[in-house]
Design a protein around this motif. Structure first.
Motif, short mmCIF file in Angstrom:
data_model
loop_
_atom_site.label_atom_id
_atom_site.label_comp_id
_atom_site.label_asym_id
_atom_site.label_seq_id
_atom_site.Cartn_x
_atom_site.Cartn_y
_atom_site.Cartn_z
N UNK A 75 -3.54 -13.00 -8.43
CA UNK A 75 -2.29 -12.37 -8.85
C UNK A 75 -2.35 -10.84 -8.79
N UNK A 76 -3.35 -10.26 -9.43
CA UNK A 76 -3.41 -8.80 -9.51
C UNK A 76 -3.62 -8.14 -8.15
N UNK A 77 -4.62 -8.55 -7.34
CA UNK A 77 -4.78 -7.89 -6.04
C UNK A 77 -3.61 -8.10 -5.09
N UNK A 78 -3.01 -9.30 -5.10
CA UNK A 78 -1.89 -9.56 -4.20
C UNK A 78 -0.69 -8.68 -4.54
N UNK A 79 -0.33 -8.62 -5.81
CA UNK A 79 0.84 -7.82 -6.21
C UNK A 79 0.56 -6.33 -6.12
N UNK A 80 -0.68 -5.92 -6.32
CA UNK A 80 -1.03 -4.50 -6.18
C UNK A 80 -0.77 -4.04 -4.75
N UNK A 81 -0.99 -4.93 -3.78
CA UNK A 81 -0.72 -4.59 -2.38
C UNK A 81 0.75 -4.75 -2.01
N UNK A 82 1.40 -5.81 -2.51
CA UNK A 82 2.74 -6.14 -2.05
C UNK A 82 3.86 -5.39 -2.78
N UNK A 83 3.66 -5.01 -4.03
CA UNK A 83 4.72 -4.31 -4.76
C UNK A 83 5.12 -3.00 -4.10
N UNK A 84 4.17 -2.12 -3.70
CA UNK A 84 4.59 -0.88 -3.02
C UNK A 84 5.34 -1.16 -1.72
N UNK A 85 4.98 -2.22 -1.01
CA UNK A 85 5.70 -2.58 0.22
C UNK A 85 7.10 -3.09 -0.06
N UNK A 86 7.34 -3.48 -1.31
CA UNK A 86 8.65 -3.99 -1.71
C UNK A 86 9.48 -2.94 -2.44
N UNK A 87 8.95 -1.72 -2.55
CA UNK A 87 9.70 -0.63 -3.17
C UNK A 87 9.43 -0.43 -4.65
N UNK A 88 8.33 -0.99 -5.17
CA UNK A 88 8.02 -0.86 -6.60
C UNK A 88 6.60 -0.32 -6.77
N UNK A 89 6.41 0.46 -7.82
CA UNK A 89 5.07 0.97 -8.12
C UNK A 89 4.21 -0.16 -8.67
N UNK A 90 2.94 -0.16 -8.28
CA UNK A 90 2.02 -1.23 -8.71
C UNK A 90 1.38 -0.88 -10.06
N UNK A 91 2.22 -0.62 -11.07
CA UNK A 91 1.71 -0.34 -12.41
C UNK A 91 1.31 -1.65 -13.08
N UNK A 92 0.44 -1.62 -14.08
CA UNK A 92 0.08 -2.87 -14.78
C UNK A 92 1.29 -3.60 -15.34
N UNK A 93 2.29 -2.84 -15.85
CA UNK A 93 3.49 -3.47 -16.40
C UNK A 93 4.27 -4.19 -15.31
N UNK A 94 4.43 -3.53 -14.14
CA UNK A 94 5.18 -4.15 -13.04
C UNK A 94 4.44 -5.35 -12.46
N UNK A 95 3.11 -5.25 -12.38
CA UNK A 95 2.31 -6.38 -11.90
C UNK A 95 2.48 -7.58 -12.84
N UNK A 96 2.44 -7.31 -14.15
CA UNK A 96 2.61 -8.39 -15.13
C UNK A 96 3.98 -9.03 -15.06
#
Length: 432
Positions: free
Chosen positions: A46-67
């Protein structure tokens, strides 16, 4: 003395399993194992995948956004699980083995496709469709084993079958410990495509259950979903739905958030990132072993004291373990070791799912059994999706993981008051 000898002799003379029954069990077990592996891969990456994909989707990969994103995507996955009730009527109409293979094909292909995700939206779609396949496997595997195995073996067969799901957790943890750490989250999803081979073997090697074939031959075509919600089955259907909902809430609150909790505690203890990930994998392995032991211990207990008392013991154990791990150990200054110790208790009582593999088939006749199993499990997953979304929002609002998860223990206390309304089927044969 003679009476004791007679009883011992009866105990030892269990009906032998034929080749088809053995092949069918291992096909169902392997599918359930790989189902568990696929569903838990997401929690581990969960954490590594969203850390990579969130910025590509227009969102910062903060812990709150990842959660938050993780909870939303998992809620979508559970909605897919919920829609898996479509497999039940298909299995009651066309047979257990063909539809079981179809569920495995579905979750394997779309888990593999998740490795190609370019953004969180694609990952969400792939996980949603994989959830539809994963959700159907348990209902069909449980129904098949209950019908295919002889009466004097099917109860332990339910316990053996349920160990597969948690063996899948262990397998996912082992893969993450080796492949995940070195090759990343995409490689982990690619391993989820392996179950296609199991689906092919099921289609080629496993015969249909005789109980279904006999029921199909004499059944006047009806609508099974309408029947399980009709006067004859309505009460037991809704009670089973509620009890399964409680079990699912507890499973996913504890199991899905366990790796994140261990990583947080390991990082707090001063471990490097890779060491923290390895520790989470080892903790997941311990959780899985404990759950397998809980699954194996459950059928003999259910035969001795009954289905309802057994479920009450396991529900109470889950409530205590969730509070002990997420409500207490998680907040200790050096909480990593106590948290992992509590995970063993949480895992053991998480074996309560083995009871449903044993108990649900006993409550419904063959012509509606797969539909009932799939409907009850799907209902729980829909509610579980809503609870998971609320959990994510609570984690974001409270800025902590422990308390929101610990509060799910309340569901198990509610379950203790629901259990008396369920039918007790100890000593009864599987209805035709």
């Amino acid at each position: 003395m003679n009476s004791l000898t007679d009883r011992t002799s009866v105990t030892r003379r269990r009906t032998p399993l034929n080749r088809s029954q053995i092949a069918g069990f291992w096909g169902a077990w392997a599918g359930w194992t790989l189902d568990g592996m696929d569903s838990f891969i997401y929690a581990l990456v969960l954490t590594p995948a969203l850390t990579e994909l969130l910025p590509r989707s227009g969102y910062a990969a903060t812990p709150a956004n990842v959660g938050l994103a993780g909870s939303i995507l998992f809620a979508l996955f559970l909605v897919g699980w919920g829609l898996s009730f479509i497999w039940g009527p298909l299995a009651d109409r066309y047979g257990r083995t063909k539809v079981l293979a179809g569920t495995i094909f579905t979750f394997a292909i779309f888990t593999g496709l998740a490795a190609t995700s370019h953004n969180v939206w694609e990952l969400g779609i792939y996980r949603f469709i994989a959830g539809v396949g994963i959700g159907g496997e348990w209902a069909l595997a449980g129904t098949y084993v209950a019908e295919a195995w002889p009466e004097d073996r099917r109860k332990m067969g339910a316990g053996y079958l349920q160990t597969g799901y948690y063996a899948g957790f262990f397998l996912a943890a082992a893969l993450n410990y080796t492949i995940g750490v070195h090759y990343g989250w995409r490689a982990m999803f690619l391993t989820g495509a392996v179950p296609v081979v199991v689906a092919i073997l099921i289609l080629l090697r496993v015969k249909e259950s005789e109980k279904w074939e006999k029921a199909e031959a004499r059944t006047v075509r009806t609508k099974p979903l309408r029947e399980i919600l009709g006067p004859a089955y309505r009460r037991r259907t809704w009670v089973a739905c509620i009890l399964l909902t409680i079990a699912i809430i507890g499973l996913w609150a504890g199991a899905v958030y366990e790796p994140s909790a261990v990583i947080q505690l390991a990082t707090k203890a001063g471990m490097a990132k890779n060491d923290a990930i390895r520790t989470a994998s080892l903790a997941t392995g311990l959780l899985s072993i404990a759950t397998i032991l809980g699954c194996l211990a459950l059928p003999p207990l259910a035969e001795r004291i009954g289905r309802k008392k057994t479920l009450a013991i396991y529900f109470l154990g889950m409530a205590v373990a969730i509070v002990g791990s997420f409500g207490w150990a998680f907040y200790l200054p050096n909480g990593l070791a106590p948290f992992i110790a509590w995970l063993f208790v949480l895992g053991f009582f998480g074996g309560n799912f083995a009871l449903f593999s044993l108990w649900l088939p006993e409550q419904f006749e063959t012509r509606v059994r797969a539909t009932a199993f799939a409907f009850c499990t799907s209902f729980g997953r829909f509610v579980g999706a809503g609870v998971n979304f609320l959990l994510g929002a609570a984690v974001l609002h409270m800025h902590t993981l422990g308390v929101p998860v610990a509060l799910t223990a309340i569901a198990f206390i509610v379950g203790l008051f629901v259990i008396p309304f369920a039918p007790e089927t100890r000593g009864e044969v599987l209805p035709q």
